[in-house]
Scaffold this active site. Structure first.
Site, PDB file in Angstrom:
ATOM      1  N   SER A 144       8.832  21.514  29.658  1.00 46.08           N
ATOM      2  CA  SER A 144       8.194  20.680  28.633  1.00 46.08           C
ATOM      3  C   SER A 144       9.021  20.725  27.357  1.00 46.08           C
ATOM      4  CB  SER A 144       6.793  21.221  28.338  1.00 46.08           C
ATOM      5  OG  SER A 144       6.258  20.612  27.185  1.00 46.08           O
ATOM      6  N   TYR A 159       1.849  28.596  26.260  1.00 41.27           N
ATOM      7  CA  TYR A 159       2.330  27.467  27.062  1.00 41.27           C
ATOM      8  C   TYR A 159       3.832  27.259  26.812  1.00 41.27           C
ATOM      9  CZ  TYR A 159       2.615  22.620  28.827  1.00 41.27           C
ATOM     10  OH  TYR A 159       2.961  21.470  29.503  1.00 41.27           O
TER      11      TYR A 159
HETATM   12  N1  LIG Z   1       1.181  15.321  30.200  1.00 38.24           N
HETATM   13  C1  LIG Z   1       2.092  15.807  29.363  1.00 38.24           C
HETATM   14  O1  LIG Z   1       2.190  15.407  28.199  1.00 38.24           O
HETATM   15  C2  LIG Z   1       3.054  16.866  29.851  1.00 38.24           C
HETATM   16  C3  LIG Z   1       4.206  17.129  29.084  1.00 38.24           C
HETATM   17  C4  LIG Z   1       5.103  18.094  29.516  1.00 38.24           C
HETATM   18  C5  LIG Z   1       4.844  18.786  30.685  1.00 38.24           C
HETATM   19  N2  LIG Z   1       3.709  18.521  31.402  1.00 38.24           N
HETATM   20  C6  LIG Z   1       3.494  19.274  32.628  1.00 38.24           C
HETATM   21  O2  LIG Z   1       3.411  18.348  33.698  1.00 38.24           O
HETATM   22  C7  LIG Z   1       2.710  18.950  34.792  1.00 38.24           C
HETATM   23  C8  LIG Z   1       1.692  17.969  35.324  1.00 38.24           C
HETATM   24  O3  LIG Z   1       0.714  17.763  34.341  1.00 38.24           O
HETATM   25  P1  LIG Z   1      -0.105  16.402  34.147  1.00 38.24           P
HETATM   26  O4  LIG Z   1       0.085  15.983  32.727  1.00 38.24           O
HETATM   27  O5  LIG Z   1       0.164  15.452  35.240  1.00 38.24           O
HETATM   28  O6  LIG Z   1      -1.612  16.987  34.203  1.00 38.24           O
HETATM   29  P2  LIG Z   1      -2.763  16.941  35.316  1.00 38.24           P
HETATM   30  O7  LIG Z   1      -3.796  17.868  34.783  1.00 38.24           O
HETATM   31  O8  LIG Z   1      -3.121  15.528  35.611  1.00 38.24           O
HETATM   32  O9  LIG Z   1      -2.065  17.546  36.609  1.00 38.24           O
HETATM   33  C9  LIG Z   1      -1.930  18.917  36.849  1.00 38.24           C
HETATM   34  C10 LIG Z   1      -2.197  19.167  38.317  1.00 38.24           C
HETATM   35  O10 LIG Z   1      -1.929  20.547  38.609  1.00 38.24           O
HETATM   36  C11 LIG Z   1      -2.985  21.030  39.423  1.00 38.24           C
HETATM   37  N3  LIG Z   1      -3.076  22.490  39.277  1.00 38.24           N
HETATM   38  C12 LIG Z   1      -3.548  23.203  38.232  1.00 38.24           C
HETATM   39  N4  LIG Z   1      -3.503  24.522  38.501  1.00 38.24           N
HETATM   40  C13 LIG Z   1      -2.984  24.644  39.758  1.00 38.24           C
HETATM   41  C14 LIG Z   1      -2.705  25.742  40.598  1.00 38.24           C
HETATM   42  N5  LIG Z   1      -2.958  27.004  40.213  1.00 38.24           N
HETATM   43  N6  LIG Z   1      -2.178  25.503  41.831  1.00 38.24           N
HETATM   44  C15 LIG Z   1      -1.929  24.228  42.235  1.00 38.24           C
HETATM   45  N7  LIG Z   1      -2.178  23.145  41.487  1.00 38.24           N
HETATM   46  C16 LIG Z   1      -2.713  23.352  40.251  1.00 38.24           C
HETATM   47  C17 LIG Z   1      -4.225  20.304  38.928  1.00 38.24           C
HETATM   48  O11 LIG Z   1      -5.283  20.347  39.880  1.00 38.24           O
HETATM   49  C18 LIG Z   1      -3.668  18.901  38.712  1.00 38.24           C
HETATM   50  O12 LIG Z   1      -3.696  18.122  39.890  1.00 38.24           O
HETATM   51  C19 LIG Z   1       2.145  20.263  34.249  1.00 38.24           C
HETATM   52  O13 LIG Z   1       2.992  21.328  34.630  1.00 38.24           O
HETATM   53  C20 LIG Z   1       2.214  20.068  32.741  1.00 38.24           C
HETATM   54  O14 LIG Z   1       2.279  21.296  32.048  1.00 38.24           O
HETATM   55  C21 LIG Z   1       2.819  17.567  31.021  1.00 38.24           C
END
Ligand SMILES: NC(=O)c1ccc[n+]([C@@H]2O[C@H](COP(=O)([O-])OP(=O)(O)OC[C@H]3O[C@@H](n4cnc5c(N)ncnc54)[C@H](O)[C@@H]3O)[C@@H](O)[C@H]2O)c1
Length: 254
Positions: A144, A159
């Site tokens: 991130s 985080y």
């Molecule tokens: N959305 C943003 O702005 C952003 C920015 C940078 C990084 N990220 C990262 O992107 C990734 C995806 O996030 P997103 O924004 O799509 O959110 P999201 O909440 O839609 O997706 C996260 C997914 O991870 C699953 N998950 C959570 N804990 C888990 C575990 N212990 N084992 C297996 N699966 C698990 C959840 O059920 C969900 O399906 C994450 O790692 C997040 O930190 C997101």
């Protein structure tokens, strides 16, 4: 002329890919369009199966809590039994928590580090032996912008620490696994509109964030999926240990 299929015949495991509006699901959809068969790993079996079925009958969903090494191993073995190979691993599962330094208790630290960082170790350890057998593979990990700039949007310091840890872990894996033909890279997204941040950003805060983004919009899941596709496909065959920013220019390095 039909669009070229960058992942034809490949088997891709994507963690955290059952959330319908998430980055993992968008990645699964894009990879499937490019000819891959997808193994969706997530916390809930029926959600993972429904997500896979929504893309097409050749894809499958598996229950896998990435914080458990045993769960990762069991799910990876099942994928090999079902598909016969694992060519691509996307370590995408993650959680965030808005907390200030002095409010981070041990349980929050453990939870955020376990899912975001230990999860990458667990799932990579479960999949790498199969990739070694196949003499190749591509792993891409979710970090991130928070790791690079020290948070400041939604996630707390824990985080940022977890996502910075992902960068170090992935680079070390790239160094160790290169000789086996396994490439390991990371993406560092800025603010992407998904359920992880839905409803958590006020209009004022949104305006403030947009003012710092040269492309003048927030990201969408497909923006990140495209970077994952590039890093997973043979077109990036000489790239390993790299970090790709997907942030609209929010952070431009000197
Ligand atoms: N959305 C943003 O702005 C952003 C920015 C940078 C990084 N990220 C990262 O992107 C990734 C995806 O996030 P997103 O924004 O799509 O959110 P999201 O909440 O839609 O997706 C996260 C997914 O991870 C699953 N998950 C959570 N804990 C888990 C575990 N212990 N084992 C297996 N699966 C698990 C959840 O059920 C969900 O399906 C994450 O790692 C997040 O930190 C997101």
């Amino acid at each position: 002329m039909s669009e070229s299929r960058l992942l034809d015949g490949k088997v891709a495991v994507i963690s955290g890919a059952a959330s319908p509006r998430g980055i993992g699901m968008a990645t699964a959809r894009m990879f499937a369009k490019h000819g891959a068969r997808i193994a969706i790993f997530d916390l809930d079996l029926s959600a993972a199966r429904d997500a896979a079925a929504s893309i097409g009958p050749e894809h499958r969903g598996y229950v896998c809590d990435v914080t458990s090494r045993e769960a990762c191993e069991a799910a990876a073995q099942q994928v090999v039994a079902d598909f016969g190979a694992i060519d691509v691993l996307i370590n995408n599962a993650g959680i965030t928590q808005a907390a200030r330094l002095l409010d981070i208790d041990s349980a929050s630290w453990d939870r955020v580090l376990d899912v975001n960082l230990r999860g990458v170790l667990n799932l990579s350890q479960a999949v790498v032996p199969q990739m070694k057998k196949q003499q190749g593979g591509a792993i891409a990990c979710m970090s991130s912008v928070s790791a690079q700039r020290g948070g400041g949007i939604l996630g707390g310091p824990h985080y940022s620490a977890a996502k910075a840890g992902v960068l170090g872990l992935a680079k070390a894996m790239a160094r160790e696994l290169g000789n086996d033909g396994i490439r390991v890279n990371c993406v560092t997204p800025g603010l992407i509109q998904t359920d992880i941040n839905a409803g958590k950003i006020s209009d004022d805060k949104r305006g403030e964030i947009l003012a710092g983004i040269p492309l003048n919009r927030l990201g969408v899941p497909d923006d990140v999926a495209g970077a994952f596709l590039f890093l997973s496909a043979p077109i990036s065959s000489y790239i390993t240990g790299a970090v790709i920013d997907v942030n609209g220019g929010m952070l431009i390095h000197g």
